[in-house]
Design a protein around this motif. Structure first.
Motif, PDB file in Angstrom:
ATOM      1  N   SER A 155      45.961  53.885  42.879  1.00 55.10           N
ATOM      2  CA  SER A 155      46.988  54.734  43.472  1.00 55.10           C
ATOM      3  C   SER A 155      48.056  55.082  42.439  1.00 55.10           C
ATOM      4  N   VAL A 156      48.596  56.287  42.559  1.00 55.32           N
ATOM      5  CA  VAL A 156      49.655  56.753  41.682  1.00 55.32           C
ATOM      6  C   VAL A 156      51.004  56.389  42.294  1.00 55.32           C
ATOM      7  N   PRO A 157      51.916  55.801  41.527  1.00 53.17           N
ATOM      8  CA  PRO A 157      53.235  55.456  42.089  1.00 53.17           C
ATOM      9  C   PRO A 157      53.929  56.692  42.662  1.00 53.17           C
ATOM     10  N   LEU A 158      54.736  56.456  43.689  1.00 52.12           N
ATOM     11  CA  LEU A 158      55.424  57.557  44.360  1.00 52.12           C
ATOM     12  C   LEU A 158      56.305  58.333  43.390  1.00 52.12           C
ATOM     13  N   ARG A 159      56.959  57.642  42.439  1.00 51.20           N
ATOM     14  CA  ARG A 159      57.824  58.332  41.495  1.00 51.20           C
ATOM     15  C   ARG A 159      57.027  59.314  40.641  1.00 51.20           C
ATOM     16  N   GLY A 160      55.771  58.950  40.304  1.00 54.29           N
ATOM     17  CA  GLY A 160      54.918  59.858  39.548  1.00 54.29           C
ATOM     18  C   GLY A 160      54.531  61.080  40.354  1.00 54.29           C
ATOM     19  N   VAL A 161      54.272  60.869  41.633  1.00 61.11           N
ATOM     20  CA  VAL A 161      53.931  61.982  42.523  1.00 61.11           C
ATOM     21  C   VAL A 161      55.117  62.934  42.645  1.00 61.11           C
ATOM     22  N   LYS A 162      56.310  62.384  42.814  1.00 64.84           N
ATOM     23  CA  LYS A 162      57.508  63.226  42.959  1.00 64.84           C
ATOM     24  C   LYS A 162      57.766  64.033  41.689  1.00 64.84           C
TER      25      LYS A 162
ATOM     26  N   SER B 191      55.581  64.899  39.239  1.00 71.05           N
ATOM     27  CA  SER B 191      54.539  65.906  39.023  1.00 71.05           C
ATOM     28  C   SER B 191      54.667  67.056  40.014  1.00 71.05           C
ATOM     29  N   THR B 192      55.001  66.736  41.257  1.00 73.05           N
ATOM     30  CA  THR B 192      55.169  67.786  42.268  1.00 73.05           C
ATOM     31  C   THR B 192      56.315  68.711  41.893  1.00 73.05           C
ATOM     32  N   LEU B 193      57.435  68.129  41.446  1.00 74.11           N
ATOM     33  CA  LEU B 193      58.579  68.950  41.067  1.00 74.11           C
ATOM     34  C   LEU B 193      58.223  69.879  39.918  1.00 74.11           C
ATOM     35  N   VAL B 194      57.568  69.351  38.880  1.00 72.67           N
ATOM     36  CA  VAL B 194      57.219  70.176  37.728  1.00 72.67           C
ATOM     37  C   VAL B 194      56.243  71.286  38.126  1.00 72.67           C
ATOM     38  N   LEU B 195      55.247  70.958  38.928  1.00 72.32           N
ATOM     39  CA  LEU B 195      54.287  71.968  39.364  1.00 72.32           C
ATOM     40  C   LEU B 195      54.957  73.068  40.180  1.00 72.32           C
ATOM     41  N   VAL B 196      55.788  72.678  41.118  1.00 70.93           N
ATOM     42  CA  VAL B 196      56.465  73.659  41.961  1.00 70.93           C
ATOM     43  C   VAL B 196      57.385  74.540  41.118  1.00 70.93           C
TER      44      VAL B 196
ATOM     45  N   SER C 115      66.058  58.940  34.824  1.00 69.26           N
ATOM     46  CA  SER C 115      64.620  59.169  34.930  1.00 69.26           C
ATOM     47  C   SER C 115      64.291  60.610  34.544  1.00 69.26           C
ATOM     48  N   PRO C 116      63.031  60.904  34.229  1.00 72.63           N
ATOM     49  CA  PRO C 116      62.662  62.290  33.915  1.00 72.63           C
ATOM     50  C   PRO C 116      63.020  63.270  35.024  1.00 72.63           C
ATOM     51  N   ILE C 117      62.841  62.881  36.253  1.00 73.26           N
ATOM     52  CA  ILE C 117      63.141  63.799  37.349  1.00 73.26           C
ATOM     53  C   ILE C 117      64.647  64.035  37.468  1.00 73.26           C
ATOM     54  N   GLN C 118      65.445  63.018  37.193  1.00 72.19           N
ATOM     55  CA  GLN C 118      66.896  63.201  37.169  1.00 72.19           C
ATOM     56  C   GLN C 118      67.308  64.197  36.084  1.00 72.19           C
TER      57      GLN C 118
ATOM     58  N   PRO D 196      69.124  57.953  45.880  1.00 63.25           N
ATOM     59  CA  PRO D 196      68.013  57.063  45.517  1.00 63.25           C
ATOM     60  C   PRO D 196      66.664  57.754  45.373  1.00 63.25           C
ATOM     61  N   ILE D 197      66.537  58.984  45.810  1.00 70.47           N
ATOM     62  CA  ILE D 197      65.236  59.668  45.759  1.00 70.47           C
ATOM     63  C   ILE D 197      64.804  59.999  44.335  1.00 70.47           C
ATOM     64  N   TRP D 198      65.720  59.905  43.355  1.00 71.11           N
ATOM     65  CA  TRP D 198      65.406  60.335  41.994  1.00 71.11           C
ATOM     66  C   TRP D 198      64.869  59.220  41.114  1.00 71.11           C
ATOM     67  N   ASN D 199      64.712  58.016  41.630  1.00 72.66           N
ATOM     68  CA  ASN D 199      64.111  56.910  40.876  1.00 72.66           C
ATOM     69  C   ASN D 199      64.812  56.615  39.552  1.00 72.66           C
ATOM     70  N   ALA D 200      66.105  56.381  39.603  1.00 77.28           N
ATOM     71  CA  ALA D 200      66.867  56.037  38.403  1.00 77.28           C
ATOM     72  C   ALA D 200      66.387  54.698  37.848  1.00 77.28           C
ATOM     73  N   PRO D 201      66.300  54.544  36.538  1.00 74.07           N
ATOM     74  CA  PRO D 201      65.862  53.276  35.955  1.00 74.07           C
ATOM     75  C   PRO D 201      66.895  52.175  36.195  1.00 74.07           C
ATOM     76  N   GLU D 202      66.417  50.976  36.337  1.00 70.29           N
ATOM     77  CA  GLU D 202      67.311  49.849  36.593  1.00 70.29           C
ATOM     78  C   GLU D 202      66.964  48.686  35.675  1.00 70.29           C
ATOM     79  N   ASP D 203      67.978  47.897  35.380  1.00 67.83           N
ATOM     80  CA  ASP D 203      67.831  46.628  34.672  1.00 67.83           C
ATOM     81  C   ASP D 203      66.936  46.731  33.440  1.00 67.83           C
TER      82      ASP D 203
END
Length: 465
Positions: free
Chosen positions: A2-9, A11-16, A145-148, A421-428
């Protein structure tokens, strides 16, 4: 697997986004008119096309700055090299397309049925717009994160281009090297985002810092930017005299700035050593500080003075102001964009206001070419607005003030959006680390807790004082 949800988000953003870009440009973008190529379509004109041909070499210089200069300058982080170069490439190609659309909708009468032109001369303006967002990228490097970063750049380019429209088209100010509209805007937008996203984990991360080879890679970016900066500031001036003056002023300013960078860097170190952080960054401040005035008749010694002052304030900023901002204001500036782009950009804006106020004593050609607004409205000069030289200086200062306001306000608002929180910011442990977003080889990667002699953190600076 399975692909992590952050990867799906992501890739979807870039494609759209890419699909939307294609659709928008398909409906509203077009090549330049045939009239823009008189050497082909006008048999009576045999050399006008030389102007178009001359644009591409300057574009190549600027393009190299965007993809090599900015990318490698940010590779100084020991565990974040893939992201520095790789995300710089991704963000640049997305932002270039977005800038083409935004600029097209601003400058063309889309509602009236007009389409915006996309030609060689426009390509460099897309790179310029992209540079604004890449400067802000430096302020939040390793903490987003890249999406941010994609969301931040899409918002920023829209605001920055609207701000430039206000300054250039409505206030009629001059900023040939975009010190105000690119460097100052990008720096303070990024700093505002960094302030909103501040977290104590950032200050305690052991991965923020450099190793020997990462600093060498960063110097590749420095050298690329240093060499091609005259093209950035002067390549698209209106006539050859303005271009030559901009090239020379930028070159001299960079030389003076670099010399002062080494001198001051050794002075502020207890053992008289050079700091690679200063050499990588402060030596470039000379290009920023003359950006707004590069084509103005400041005389060669004036360019040298500008560069020397920029080198001094930039090094002192890295040595004292950066840790103070992090400790007192909670603004963590990873690349020190405040010292390379922010303060030199403000100094450039002040310089442009002062030189504009003195423009009444310039030659007739310089006044017409640079500040036609200072001629009487009933004159034959195109663009005459009847302003005095002092009034033009006031408009230069007003544009800088508006730029600061939009950059800081827009950056703070964007930071609030990026905190969702939807943008998957890196932590720790994922701060300043490639491993969450890249396939990293098993060998040759510095350990997160390895010794670091260059880290620009509050703790490090205090330990050297």
């Amino acid at each position: 697997m399975s692909v992590p949800l952050r990867g799906v988000k992501f890739s979807t953003l870039v494609l759209v986004v890419q699909i939307v870009f294609i659709i928008i440009i398909a409906f509203f973008g077009r090549y330049p008119d045939n009239a823009d190529y008189p050497e082909i379509y006008d048999p009576n004109n045999t050399n006008a096309g030389d102007v178009n041909y001359a644009k591409y070499p300057n574009f190549m210089d600027v393009n190299g700055m965007i993809f090599v200069g900015f990318g490698f300058l940010m590779t100084f982080l020991k565990n974040y090299g893939f992201s520095s170069v790789g995300l710089n490439l991704l963000l640049s190609v997305v932002f270039i397309q977005w800038a083409a659309i935004v600029r097209g909708f601003i400058h063309a009468d889309i509602l009236g049925g007009e389409k915006f032109h996309m030609g060689v001369g426009d390509m460099v303006t897309y790179d310029f717009a992209t540079a604004t967002a890449l400067i802000s990228f430096g302020a939040v490097l390793g903490k987003t994160s890249p999406i941010q970063l994609l969301v931040m750049g899409i918002i920023e380019i829209l605001l920055a281009q609207l701000n430039e429209y206000v300054g250039v088209d409505l206030l009629h100010v001059r900023d040939i090297g975009e010190s105000m509209f690119i460097h100052m805007f990008g720096a303070y937008f990024g700093l505002a985002v960094a302030r909103v996203l501040f977290d104590e984990d950032i200050e305690t991360s052991s991965k923020e810092g450099t190793v020997y080879h990462s600093d060498l890679f960063a110097m590749i970016g420095t050298v690329f930017l240093w060499i091609f900066w005259p093209s950035f500031n002067g390549g698209f001036a209106d006539d050859q005299q303005q271009r030559d003056r901009a090239y020379l002023n930028t070159f001299l300013s960079l030389c003076s700035c670099t010399a002062m960078t080494f001198a001051v860097s050794a002075i502020v170190d207890r053992q008289g050593r050079f700091n690679m952080v200063h050499v990588q960054n402060s030596s470039l401040a000379g290009g920023v500080v003359v950006g707004a005035t590069a084509n103005m008749p400041m005389e060669p010694f004036g360019a040298l003075i500008f560069g020397a002052v920029a080198g001094i304030i930039s090094v002192l900023g890295y040595r004292f102001l950066t840790p103070l901002m992090s400790k007192r204001l909670k603004i963590h500036d990873t690349c020190g964009v405040h010292n390379l782009h922010g303060m030199p950009g403000v100094l450039a804006a002040i310089g442009s206001a002062v030189l504009a106020a003195m423009s009444g004593s310039w030659s007739l050609h310089d006044r017409i070419a640079i500040f036609p607004e200072t001629f009487e409205e009933n004159s034959t000069v195109t663009g005459a607005l009847g302003r005095t030289a002092g009034q033009q200086g006031g408009y230069q200062f007003l544009a800088a003030t508006i730029t600061l306001g939009i950059a800081i306000g827009g950056g703070a608002l964007t930071g609030l959006i990026l905190k969702l929180p939807i943008w998957n910011a890196p932590e720790d442990e994922h701060l300043f680390d490639d491993s969450e977003n890249w396939e990293v080889p098993d060998e040759g990667v510095p350990l997160g807790n390895s010794s670091n002699h260059y880290k620009i953190s509050n703790t490090h600076v205090e330990s050297r004082m």
